[in-house]
Design a protein around this motif. Sequence first.
Motif, PDB file in Angstrom:
ATOM      1  N   UNK A  80       0.858  -1.203   0.000  1.00  0.00           N
ATOM      2  CA  UNK A  80       0.000   0.000   0.000  1.00  0.00           C
ATOM      3  C   UNK A  80       0.886   1.243   0.000  1.00  0.00           C
ATOM      4  N   UNK A  81       0.509   2.236  -0.811  1.00  0.00           N
ATOM      5  CA  UNK A  81       1.325   3.450  -0.904  1.00  0.00           C
ATOM      6  C   UNK A  81       0.936   4.473   0.150  1.00  0.00           C
ATOM      7  N   UNK A  82      -0.291   4.408   0.555  1.00  0.00           N
ATOM      8  CA  UNK A  82      -0.745   5.352   1.581  1.00  0.00           C
ATOM      9  C   UNK A  82      -1.860   4.687   2.373  1.00  0.00           C
ATOM     10  N   UNK A  83      -1.786   4.852   3.684  1.00  0.00           N
ATOM     11  CA  UNK A  83      -2.804   4.238   4.532  1.00  0.00           C
ATOM     12  C   UNK A  83      -3.530   5.343   5.282  1.00  0.00           C
ATOM     13  N   UNK A  84      -4.833   5.271   5.269  1.00  0.00           N
ATOM     14  CA  UNK A  84      -5.590   6.333   5.949  1.00  0.00           C
ATOM     15  C   UNK A  84      -6.474   5.740   7.039  1.00  0.00           C
ATOM     16  N   UNK A  85      -6.608   6.538   8.084  1.00  0.00           N
ATOM     17  CA  UNK A  85      -7.505   6.199   9.200  1.00  0.00           C
ATOM     18  C   UNK A  85      -8.499   7.356   9.300  1.00  0.00           C
TER      19      UNK A  85
END
Lengths: 228, 85
Positions: A113-118
């Motif tokens: 994954x290149x970017x993980x968001x919460x």
Amino acid sequence: MKQFVVIGLGRFGSSVARALGEKNFEVLAIDRDEGRVKEIEGIVSQAVVMDATDEKALRELGIADFETAIVSMAETIEDSIMITLALKELGLKQVIVKANNELHSKILRKVGADRIVFPEREMAEKLAESLASPKIFDIIEVSKTHGIIEMVAPKKLANKTLGDLKLRIKYNVSVIAIKRKVPYSKPNGTTDFKEEVIIGPGGSDELIPGDVLILLGNYDNLEKVKKL
Amino acid sequence: MNDNFDDLIELSDFYILSQKFEEAIKVLKKAEKINKVVPKLYYNLGIAYEALSEKVQARDSFRLALKIDPNFKSAQEHLDKLIEE
């Protein structure tokens, strides 16, 4: 034009797809649930009912041609991991994934994954910040040490020019813009205001009570200005 | 000096238009002691508080304006905007 594929049309996924669609980007929205897909039809370029864990089906749909994918299936952790892996194997440049918890995030990183968001956590942090500092409207991290904050000008600064205040010299903080409410009289006799933005204000610009400052600087220095 | 309610409201308009929001609040507080049932009083208070980014007081003021006049469109628009921020 940028192309996006949004997989998982729950609250977060459908909001992202809708926002991108409204900005006229090419958006392919995918979900297993027909009802969710129907809701977004007409807003995005293409909406498809499909099981996105099926790598063959993803390939046949031409997913590899898209630049960015947003995977929003945090409730089904296993599926979100499988889909992320498949998307990276298909060669997508940027895969952004909504994570549920730290462990989920760790695995997502491992599968590429290149970017993980919460989203909930980020929103909660912003809300907490706004409750803790009601005069701070927004903070944008520029680097680990520098940021941009949007804050109501402290009363002490009102009715003084930026030249008098010397924020740059005293605190090494730059005023990027001033947001000001400019009042006017409406035909029905009531007063109202519109917001004006002064970009790159000069030394002769005077602050008035209620002005909102957009400041760039080191966090320690911004903190000093906040406390003025 | 006997303050006239209408004069105070007019003065608050003048202060708001001159971007002297704190002065507007002062005269509106005086006006409130004379008459508490005029929606424009609370609308102007809301505008002055909102201009100063005092959002809680602004919301309360627009709510008071709407309590007196539920059809006060501008007050409703400002309140909606403040709630969504």
